[in-house]
Write a protein that holds these residues in place. Structure first.
Motif, short mmCIF file in Angstrom:
data_model
loop_
_atom_site.label_atom_id
_atom_site.label_comp_id
_atom_site.label_asym_id
_atom_site.label_seq_id
_atom_site.Cartn_x
_atom_site.Cartn_y
_atom_site.Cartn_z
N PHE A 161 0.80 -1.21 0.19
CA PHE A 161 0.02 -0.10 -0.13
C PHE A 161 0.66 1.12 0.07
CE2 PHE A 161 -2.06 3.41 2.11
CZ PHE A 161 -3.25 3.78 1.64
N VAL A 162 1.77 1.33 0.85
CA VAL A 162 2.75 2.87 0.92
C VAL A 162 3.46 2.70 -0.43
CG1 VAL A 162 4.87 3.46 1.92
CG2 VAL A 162 3.28 2.44 3.49
N LEU A 163 3.96 1.73 -1.12
CA LEU A 163 4.52 1.84 -2.42
C LEU A 163 3.75 2.46 -3.27
CD1 LEU A 163 6.94 1.63 -4.37
CD2 LEU A 163 6.24 -0.70 -4.70
N ALA A 164 2.52 1.83 -3.49
CA ALA A 164 1.54 2.04 -4.60
C ALA A 164 0.74 3.66 -4.23
CB ALA A 164 0.33 1.11 -4.56
N LEU A 165 0.54 3.97 -2.94
CA LEU A 165 0.19 5.22 -2.65
C LEU A 165 1.27 6.26 -3.21
CD1 LEU A 165 -2.16 7.29 -1.10
CD2 LEU A 165 -0.37 6.79 0.88
#
Length: 271
Positions: A161-165
């Motif tokens: 999630f952190v990477l995609a956001l």
């Protein structure tokens, strides 16, 4: 010509580990600091040490980012304080081992910190920086986002999630002067593993990076304009090839008919 002040940096998870190391590096780079973490005594000690060593102004903002009122207070500070030009979201935690059998409350708290709090502070900073015409957001993820089969499933999902956001917002906000960087550490010598009940000495030394080296590399990546920094990756071309392969999927990710390899008969048109 007078040196331009780099502005204030707000760092979460700043009482230990990667967050504390970021705070030290940024103070040496000339940033004033706002340190965010739960442990007031450790924050006070870090602030006193950094002020003495660097002469920078260091403020502590004790907060439990899994508590709604505390999270609201930090987000409000990001929105209101025009001196803040850099945010480092380093707070996070996670368990080791299989996801099944783990306490549900632990996973709820992990998502609240690794996902909900990070998103809230990222968006608060993004809105403020876009309105001010510039600013930088650094989100600390993990290489496990790229290797989901190798770690605890719940933790991996939060780091994906952190990477995609970060990547999605970088595309949206780049034209408005807001920079985003996702930092993907591998195994790093911090309190993370002790808190998860793991023994770092059981891991081959060649796989464990010191936090100081990690942050120095991450900041070098930021200076070089990287949107994603993997401090241990020797060849940047490997990441570029990974991204190029992902981009090649794009034209075929949403089509009007299933791929021929599934041998799905076409749907008859309705008269």
């Amino acid at each position: 010509m007078a040196e331009t002040h780099p502005g204030t940096a707000l760092v979460t998870g700043a009482s230990s580990g990667i967050g504390a190391t970021y705070a030290a590096h940024l103070a040496r780079r000339g940033h004033d600091l706002i340190l965010v973490a739960r442990d007031r005594s450790r924050l006070d000690a870090a602030a006193a040490r950094l002020q003495a060593e660097t002469g920078r102004r260091v403020e502590v903002l004790p907060a439990d980012l899994t508590a709604a009122a505390d999270l609201d207070a930090v987000a409000a500070r990001l929105s209101a304080d025009e001196a803040i030009r850099l945010v480092v979201n380093a707070a996070g935690f996670g368990p080791l081992g299989p996801v099944l059998g783990g306490p549900r409350s632990l996973y709820d708290d992990m998502v609240a910190l690794n996902v909900t709090a990070l998103q809230r502070l990222t968006l608060a900073a993004a809105e403020a920086f876009a309105a001010r015409g510039g600013g930088t957001i650094v989100n600390v993820g993990s290489v496990v986002a790229l290797a989901p089969e190798r770690f605890n499933a719940g933790y991996v999902a939060t780091k994906a999630f952190v990477l995609a956001l970060t990547q999605a917002l970088a595309s949206e906000l780049g034209p408005r002067g807001v920079r985003l960087q996702a930092v993907l550490p591998g195994i790093t010598r911090t309190e993370f593993f002790a808190r998860a009940g793991a023994d770092l000495s059981a891991i081959p030394p060649g796989m464990v990076m010191e936090a100081d080296d990690l942050v120095a590399a991450a900041l070098a990546g930021l200076d070089a304009g990287e949107g994603v920094t993997i401090p241990s990756l020797p060849d940047a071309g490997d990441w570029q090839a990974y991204e190029a392969a992902r981009q090649r999927l794009g034209p075929n990710l949403s089509l009007s008919v299933p791929a021929a390899r599934y041998a799905v008969p076409p749907v008859a048109a309705v008269a």
